[in-house]
Design an enzyme around this catalytic site. Structure first.
Site, PDB file in Angstrom:
ATOM      1  N   ASP A 113      43.826  48.638  36.846  1.00 34.49           N
ATOM      2  CA  ASP A 113      43.995  47.185  36.772  1.00 34.49           C
ATOM      3  C   ASP A 113      43.772  46.479  38.114  1.00 34.49           C
ATOM      4  O   ASP A 113      44.321  46.866  39.136  1.00 34.49           O
ATOM      5  CB  ASP A 113      45.415  46.900  36.283  1.00 34.49           C
ATOM      6  N   SER A 138      42.740  41.269  35.169  1.00 38.63           N
ATOM      7  CA  SER A 138      43.423  41.838  34.007  1.00 38.63           C
ATOM      8  C   SER A 138      43.130  40.987  32.766  1.00 38.63           C
ATOM      9  O   SER A 138      41.974  40.764  32.451  1.00 38.63           O
ATOM     10  CB  SER A 138      44.923  41.964  34.301  1.00 38.63           C
TER      11      SER A 138
END
Length: 356
Positions: free
Chosen positions: A193, A60
């Protein structure tokens, strides 16, 4: 850089950066402050944190920062960009507006995120351009499986070499509820993600050394040293009062329109990966090779320092905490200093053949 014997010098150094949205300000502030400390000690050297590691892995926001470091940017440059642009990525909105929007669309527009990433890593840079090994986890929504974007550090790797870094960065940071899935045209797939599967990528980083870096490093567990930087969010859990409301256990209330669901998933697998790493290292008598830098935010502050709070007060608090921790640890912790005895050897492989 330190009067440490050659025996203490790490053979393989891994930098692992956790996911955490706007709280990545804490992560990059730690790294930037270490750079400043090293720059003061060595004023005639061009100090860049990424140069000291054989593998940089991140998830991320940690993945974005990892890619930035791998392109040759200093942590200080990335810190400045993120501090200035985080407010554009996570603009302040009334919670009611967020609530209504989350019913039918992502809360945030991905365009400011893309613009920020381009400032950090460039719009056209590819994995073949890098001289530092990287590994970036994401979730391939089109296949339902995790996918790890990598430099071609295994001679058989060919898929990601020509791939643009910005695709990997947008893929690993496409947090459900917050951002739309990222479509990578080259791979013909949608991504979410990487924090959904490996918010702490330290364990997969260790495995990467043994499996896909073995042509460069014939090492044992005791030869691999991991510096893992957190995002002040490891101890998150739902409140007892929230869990005890039997009539309010749906998506809107209990899971906060997806926000609490995402955070719970990321926190749980972060604990899982860290525990698997510690068990693996303990089995090989190498626990001392792992250094984890993080803080637990006090209760009152925790409600304000969230994944998507990029207010000046929150960013300044995160930055101050990161700088303080870096200074204290560098002054007192020889394990941290050992990572920065000398730069790691640059990586470059150009003889990769096309193979899917």
């Amino acid at each position: 850089m330190s009067d440490v014997s050659a025996v203490d010098k790490p053979r393989v150094r891994v930098l692992s950066l956790n996911g955490g949205g706007a709280r990545g300000m804490f992560t990059i502030s730690i790294l930037a402050e270490i750079e400043r400390i090293l720059a003061r000690k060595h004023p005639h050297q061009d100090i860049k944190i990424g140069d000291y590691f054989d593998l940089i892995t991140g998830t991320s926001i940690g993945g974005i920062l990892a890619l930035g470091l791998a392109t040759g940017k200093s942590a200080r440059e990335l810190e400045s960009v993120f501090f200035d642009k985080a407010k554009d990525i996570f603009p302040t909105r009334w919670s009611l507006v967020n609530l209504c929007k989350a019913l039918c669309a992502p809360i945030y527009n991905s365009s400011p995120l893309r613009e920020t990433i381009e400032m950090m890593i460039g719009a056209e840079t590819t994995f073949n351009d890098l001289t530092r090994r990287v590994m970036i986890p994401a979730v391939n929504l089109s296949t339902g499986k995790p996918l790890f974007f990598k430099t071609p550090h295994n001679p058989d790797f060919t898929r990601d070499g020509p791939l643009k870094l910005i695709d990997a960065a947008l893929a690993t940071s496409a947090a459900p509820t917050y951002f739309a899935p990222h479509y990578c045209k080259d791979l013909r797939s949608y991504f979410a993600d990487g924090g959904l599967v490996a918010n702490n990528p330290s364990y997969i980083g260790l495995l990467e050394v043994f499996r896909d870096m073995k042509s460069d490093f014939d090492v044992s567990h005791k030869d691999v040293y991991i510096l893992n930087i957190g995002t002040v969010g490891e101890d998150y859990s739902l409140s007892p009062s929230l869990l005890s409301k039997k009539r309010w256990t749906g998506y809107c209330h209990l899971w906060g329109m997806g926000k609490r669901l995402v955070l719970t998933t990321m926190t749980a697998n972060q604990h899982l990966h860290k525990n698997m790493l510690l068990r693996e290292l303990a089995l090989h008598d190498a626990l001392d090779n792992y250094l984890y830098l993080d803080e637990v935010i006090p209760n009152e502050a925790a409600s304000d320092i969230t994944l998507d709070n990029a207010s000046d007060s929150s960013l300044q608090n995160l930055s101050a905490r990161g700088k303080q921790l870096a200074n204290v640890q560098f002054a007192q912790n020889q394990k941290l200093k050992n990572f920065f005895i000398s730069p790691a050897k640059p990586f470059k492989r150009t003889d990769v053949q096309e193979k899917l």
